[in-house]
Design a protein around this motif. Structure first.
Motif, PDB file in Angstrom:
ATOM      1  N   ALA A 547      55.037  11.449  45.369  1.00  0.00           N
ATOM      2  CA  ALA A 547      56.523  11.558  45.275  1.00  0.00           C
ATOM      3  C   ALA A 547      57.160  11.914  44.045  1.00  0.00           C
ATOM      4  O   ALA A 547      57.959  12.631  43.806  1.00  0.00           O
ATOM      5  N   MET A 548      56.627  10.986  43.249  1.00  0.00           N
ATOM      6  CA  MET A 548      57.393  10.956  41.761  1.00  0.00           C
ATOM      7  C   MET A 548      57.193  12.234  40.831  1.00  0.00           C
ATOM      8  O   MET A 548      57.791  12.937  39.984  1.00  0.00           O
ATOM      9  N   ALA A 549      55.809  12.524  41.192  1.00  0.00           N
ATOM     10  CA  ALA A 549      55.011  13.783  40.553  1.00  0.00           C
ATOM     11  C   ALA A 549      55.977  15.125  41.070  1.00  0.00           C
ATOM     12  O   ALA A 549      55.791  16.115  40.506  1.00  0.00           O
ATOM     13  N   SER A 550      56.489  14.930  42.178  1.00  0.00           N
ATOM     14  CA  SER A 550      57.211  16.138  42.857  1.00  0.00           C
ATOM     15  C   SER A 550      58.529  16.184  42.175  1.00  0.00           C
ATOM     16  O   SER A 550      59.179  17.363  42.091  1.00  0.00           O
ATOM     17  N   VAL A 551      59.272  14.985  42.142  1.00  0.00           N
ATOM     18  CA  VAL A 551      60.787  15.225  41.687  1.00  0.00           C
ATOM     19  C   VAL A 551      61.011  15.353  40.112  1.00  0.00           C
ATOM     20  O   VAL A 551      62.048  15.910  39.572  1.00  0.00           O
ATOM     21  N   GLY A 552      59.783  15.034  39.435  1.00  0.00           N
ATOM     22  CA  GLY A 552      59.914  14.909  37.896  1.00  0.00           C
ATOM     23  C   GLY A 552      59.959  16.552  37.618  1.00  0.00           C
ATOM     24  O   GLY A 552      60.898  16.661  36.716  1.00  0.00           O
ATOM     25  N   PRO A 553      59.382  17.702  38.030  1.00  0.00           N
ATOM     26  CA  PRO A 553      59.543  18.900  37.612  1.00  0.00           C
ATOM     27  C   PRO A 553      60.872  19.391  38.150  1.00  0.00           C
ATOM     28  O   PRO A 553      61.540  20.204  37.405  1.00  0.00           O
ATOM     29  N   ILE A 554      61.449  18.753  39.069  1.00  0.00           N
ATOM     30  CA  ILE A 554      63.062  19.454  39.448  1.00  0.00           C
ATOM     31  C   ILE A 554      63.561  19.066  38.109  1.00  0.00           C
ATOM     32  O   ILE A 554      64.463  19.786  37.960  1.00  0.00           O
ATOM     33  N   ILE A 555      63.796  17.948  37.792  1.00  0.00           N
ATOM     34  CA  ILE A 555      64.635  17.392  36.802  1.00  0.00           C
ATOM     35  C   ILE A 555      64.447  18.193  35.743  1.00  0.00           C
ATOM     36  O   ILE A 555      65.405  18.419  34.876  1.00  0.00           O
ATOM     37  N   SER A 556      62.977  18.302  35.175  1.00  0.00           N
ATOM     38  CA  SER A 556      62.941  19.059  33.828  1.00  0.00           C
ATOM     39  C   SER A 556      63.295  20.439  33.998  1.00  0.00           C
ATOM     40  O   SER A 556      63.816  20.863  32.757  1.00  0.00           O
ATOM     41  N   VAL A 557      62.868  21.188  35.049  1.00  0.00           N
ATOM     42  CA  VAL A 557      63.491  22.442  34.933  1.00  0.00           C
ATOM     43  C   VAL A 557      64.885  22.935  35.139  1.00  0.00           C
ATOM     44  O   VAL A 557      65.411  23.577  34.249  1.00  0.00           O
ATOM     45  N   LEU A 558      65.372  21.878  35.751  1.00  0.00           N
ATOM     46  CA  LEU A 558      67.043  21.854  35.835  1.00  0.00           C
ATOM     47  C   LEU A 558      67.795  21.316  34.432  1.00  0.00           C
ATOM     48  O   LEU A 558      68.444  22.227  33.969  1.00  0.00           O
ATOM     49  N   ALA A 559      66.965  20.461  33.709  1.00  0.00           N
ATOM     50  CA  ALA A 559      67.446  20.476  32.381  1.00  0.00           C
ATOM     51  C   ALA A 559      67.063  21.484  31.391  1.00  0.00           C
ATOM     52  O   ALA A 559      68.199  21.752  30.641  1.00  0.00           O
ATOM     53  N   VAL A 560      65.912  22.066  31.423  1.00  0.00           N
ATOM     54  CA  VAL A 560      65.894  23.393  30.563  1.00  0.00           C
ATOM     55  C   VAL A 560      66.788  24.464  30.894  1.00  0.00           C
ATOM     56  O   VAL A 560      67.371  25.082  30.109  1.00  0.00           O
TER      57      VAL A 560
END
Length: 580
Positions: A547-560
Motif C-alpha cells: 500500500a505504501m509502495a503504491s501511494v509513493g509514486p503518486i506523490i513523487s510524480v505529482l511533485a515532479v
C-alpha cells in the motif's frame, strides 16, 4: 499536293491508335475484366506442387534457428523483470546477512517456472485475450445502449480480476498471518479467501463501470478522486480505532495493488479507450488514463466493508496455529488456471458472438493464445508457491537479524542494522520498478503524448523513487509495528493536496503510474517479505508495504509535474523584454 485531313471520329467512338489498338476508358476496361474474372484460391494454384514436393526434414539445429529469435525476445523480457529482483534478495541475504538460502534448489526451480509461466501467459494474453478485448472496446459503444455498456464493463472488470496471476498470492499469504494477534485477518485469508476475492472482483467491476460513466459524462478525475477517497479514508480511520478491525486495513489497501496486473489493465483500458472515442473525448491525449486508478481504489473500500460484515463470525478465542506455506500440486495448479482463464475467455466470446453478433470463429492464433494463457498460469502458480513466496518469506524472516530484537542479538549495531534494512527495502522497490516492462512502455507513451515535456527517464526515475521510498516506509511500519493508518492517511492527504494544484493531464498520469508498478512478480515478493518480517519482529501483521509502495509514486510524480509546471511558467515570464 496537299490532301485534306481525314475526319475526326465521333466522340462516342474510341480513337484508333498505332497498330490498330483502340483507346478506351479505364473504368470500361475494369468492368470488362471483372465480368469475366474467375477467382482462384492460391491453395489451388500450389496444390500440385504441395503434393509432389518433398517434405524437408528439419534438424534440431533448424528448430533452434526458427524458434530462438521468437522465444529469446519474450524470455529476456521476463528475465529482466524477475532475475534482478530475486538475485538482489539472494545476494543481500548471503552477503549482508551471512545466511544461506534454505531450499535453494526448489526455489531456483520455482523461479524458473515463474519465468516460463510469465512468458507463456503474456504471449497468450496478446493472442488470446487482447483481440477479443480490443474488438469489444471498439464496437460495443457503437452498437449498445449506455446501460448495456455499463453492464458489460462491470462484468468484464470483475472477470478480469479472477484471471490475475497475483490474485493467487492472497491464499498463499494467509498461512503467514498470526491468528492470535490478528484473528479477523487470519479468518478472512484462511476461512473466507473466496469472499475476499469476490469482494475485490466486484469492486473492480464497479470501478470500471464508474470509469465508463466518467468518459461518457466528461467528469474530471480530480472530482472523482475526491468522491472516492473521502469515504475510503474515513472508513480507514474508523477501522483504525478498533484493534480487531485495524489489521484488515493493510490487507484492504494491498488488494488495490494486486488488482492492477497484466490482465485487468489491458482489458479495461481497451474497453475504456473505445468508450472515450465513442464519446468524442479523444482530443485529450491523456484522457484515457484514470481507469487504473479507480480499479486500485475501490477494492480497499470493499475489503474493509467485508471485514466489518464478517467480524461477527470470529470465535471467542483463537488459538495460535503453526505457520506453513500451503503446498500447490500439479492438479491444483491446473484447476486454478482453468478456473481463472476459461470463464473470462468464454465471457468475451459470448459478448462478441451473441451481443455484438460478430460471427467470427476462434482462429488458430486465438486458440494458441488461450492454451498459452492456461499453461502459463499453471506454471506461474506452481512457481509462486515453490519459489517467490518462500524466497520473500525467508528474506523477511532474516532481515530482522541485521538489527536484532530491541537492539540485542543483531549482526550490526541496532541503528546501523535498521538503516541497512531500510536501505535494502528502498533499493528493492527502486530496482523492481526499473525492471517493470510496463513502466518503460508507459514512459515512451507519456513522452510522445506530452511532446517531450515529461520525458521517459524523468517518469521512470520519479516512479521508481516513489516506490522505493514507499517500500522503506512500509518496512518501517512493520518493524516498529505502527498502525498503517498513521502513515496511509497523511500520505493520501498529501497526494490529494498536490492533486488540487496539478493539471488534469498530470493527475491522470500520476495516479495511474502507481498501478503500473505492481506487477505479478513484485506483488507476491513484497507480500511475502512483509509478512515474513512481521512474523520475525513479532508484529501483529505484515501487510501495508504494498500500500505504501503504491501511494509513493503518486506523490513523487505529482511533485515532479508541479515542478515542471512552475519551470514552464518561469520560462514564459518576460522581464524587461528578456526571457530568462
Amino acid at each position: 499536293m496537299n490532301q485534306p485531313a481525314p475526319p475526326a471520329p465521333p466522340d462516342d467512338e474510341p480513337a484508333l491508335l498505332r497498330g490498330g489498338e483502340r483507346r478506351i476508358r479505364y473504368g470500361d476496361y475494369l468492368g470488362h475484366v471483372r465480368a469475366r474474372q474467375v477467382s482462384v484460391s492460391y491453395n489451388q494454384v500450389t496444390e500440385w506442387d504441395a503434393r509432389h514436393r518433398r517434405r524437408p526434414r528439419l534438424r534440431l539445429l533448424d528448430f533452434y534457428r526458427l524458434l530462438a529469435p521468437y522465444l529469446s525476445i519474450r524470455f529476456l523480457e521476463q528475465f529482466r523483470a524477475v532475475i534482478p529482483v530475486t538475485l538482489f534478495l539472494v545476494l543481500f541475504q548471503t552477503l549482508a546477512l551471512g545466511a544461506e538460502v534454505t531450499g535453494a534448489g526448489s526455489i531456483a526451480l520455482g523461479i524458473g517456472l515463474v519465468l516460463l509461466g510469465l512468458m507463456l501467459f503474456m504471449e497468450g494474453l496478446k493472442h488470446g485475450l487482447m483481440p477479443f478485448s480490443e474488438n469489444i472496446g471498439h464496437l460495443m459503444p457503437q452498437r449498445f445502449s449506455v446501460g448495456a455498456v455499463l453492464l458489460v464493463a462491470f462484468v468484464l472488470g470483475a472477470a478480469a480480476t479472477f484471471a490475475e496471476p497475483a490474485i493467487g498470492a492472497l491464499e498463499a499469504m494467509g498461512a503467514l498471518t498470526d491468528p492470535a494477534r490478528a484473528p479477523l485477518l487470519h479468518h478472512l485469508l484462511n476461512q473466507r479467501p473466496d469472499a475476499v476475492v469476490i469482494a475485490v472482483a466486484a469492486s473492480v467491476g464497479l470501478a470500471v463501470l464508474v470509469s465508463m460513466l466518467r468518459f461518457m459524462a466528461g467528469w474530471s478525475l480530480k472530482s472523482v478522486l475526491l468522491w472516492t477517497l473521502a469515504p475510503c479514508l474515513a472508513l480507514t480511520a474508523w477501522l483504525a480505532l478498533d484493534p480487531v478491525l485495524a489489521p484488515v486495513i493493510g490487507l484492504a489497501w494491498d488488494c488495490g495493488g494486486i488488482t492492477t496486473g497484466p490482465v485487468t489493465v489491458p482489458v479495461v483500458l481497451a474497453l475504456g479507450i473505445g468508450v472515450a472515442q465513442a464519446a468524442g473525448r479523444e482530443d485529450n491525449p491523456l484522457a484515457g488514463f484514470g481507469i487504473v486508478t479507480l480499479a486500485s481504489l475501490f477494492p480497499p473500500f470493499a475489503v474493509m466493508l467485508l471485514g466489518l460484515a464478517l467480524a461477527g463470525e470470529l470465535p471467542t478465542a483463537v488459538a495460535a496455529a503453526p505457520i506453513a506455506l500451503p503446498a500447490t500440486g500439479l492438479g491444483e495448479g491446473v484447476v486454478a488456471a482453468l478456473r481463472a482463464i476459461v470463464p473470462l475467455i468464454f465471457l468475451l466470446w459470448l459478448i462478441q458472438h451473441f451481443w455484438l453478433r460478430e460471427r467470427r470463429r476462434p482462429g488458430g492464433f486465438t486458440l494458441y493464445g488461450i492454451t498459452l494463457c492456461v499453461l502459463g498460469m499453471m506454471a506461474f502458480n506452481t512457481g509462486l508457491a515453490e519459489g517467490l513466496a518462500p524466497l520473500g518469506s525467508q528474506a523477511g524472516d532474516r532481515l530482522s537479524e541485521a538489527f536484532g530484537q530491541s537492539g540485542a542479538g543483531g549482526l550490526y549495531p541496532y541503528w546501523l542494522g535498521l538503516g541497512l534494512a531500510l536501505l535494502f527495502a528502498l533499493l528493492l522497490g527502486f530496482g523492481a520498478t526499473l525492471a517493470e516492462p510496463a513502466l518503460n512502455a508507459l514512459g515512451v507513451t507519456v513522452q510522445n503524448l506530452t511532446d517531450g515535456a515529461f520525458t521517459k527517464g524523468t517518469l521512470i526515475h520519479a516512479v521508481a523513487f516513489g516506490v522505493g521510498l514507499g517500500t522503506a516506509l512500509g518496512v518501517a511500519k512493520v518493524v516498529f509495528d505502527l498502525p498503517l493508518a498513521w502513515l496511509l492517511l497523511p500520505a493520501y492527504a498529501l497526494a490529494l493536496l498536490l492533486t488540487l494544484f496539478a493539471s488534469e493531464e498530470y493527475v491522470n498520469l500520476a495516479w495511474d503510474s502507481a498501478g503500473v508498478t505492481t506487477g505479478p512478480v513484485t506483488v507476491p515478493l513484497v507480500l511475502a517479505l512483509g509478512l515474513g518480517l512481521g512474523r520475525a519482529v513479532g508484529a501483529a501483521e505484515g501487510f501495508g508495504i504494498l500500500a505504501m509502495a503504491s501511494v509513493g509514486p503518486i506523490i513523487s510524480v505529482l511533485a515532479v509535474s508541479l515542478w515542471l509546471q512552475v519551470r514552464n511558467r518561469f520560462w514564459q515570464i518576460d522581464i524587461g523584454g528578456i526571457r530568462p
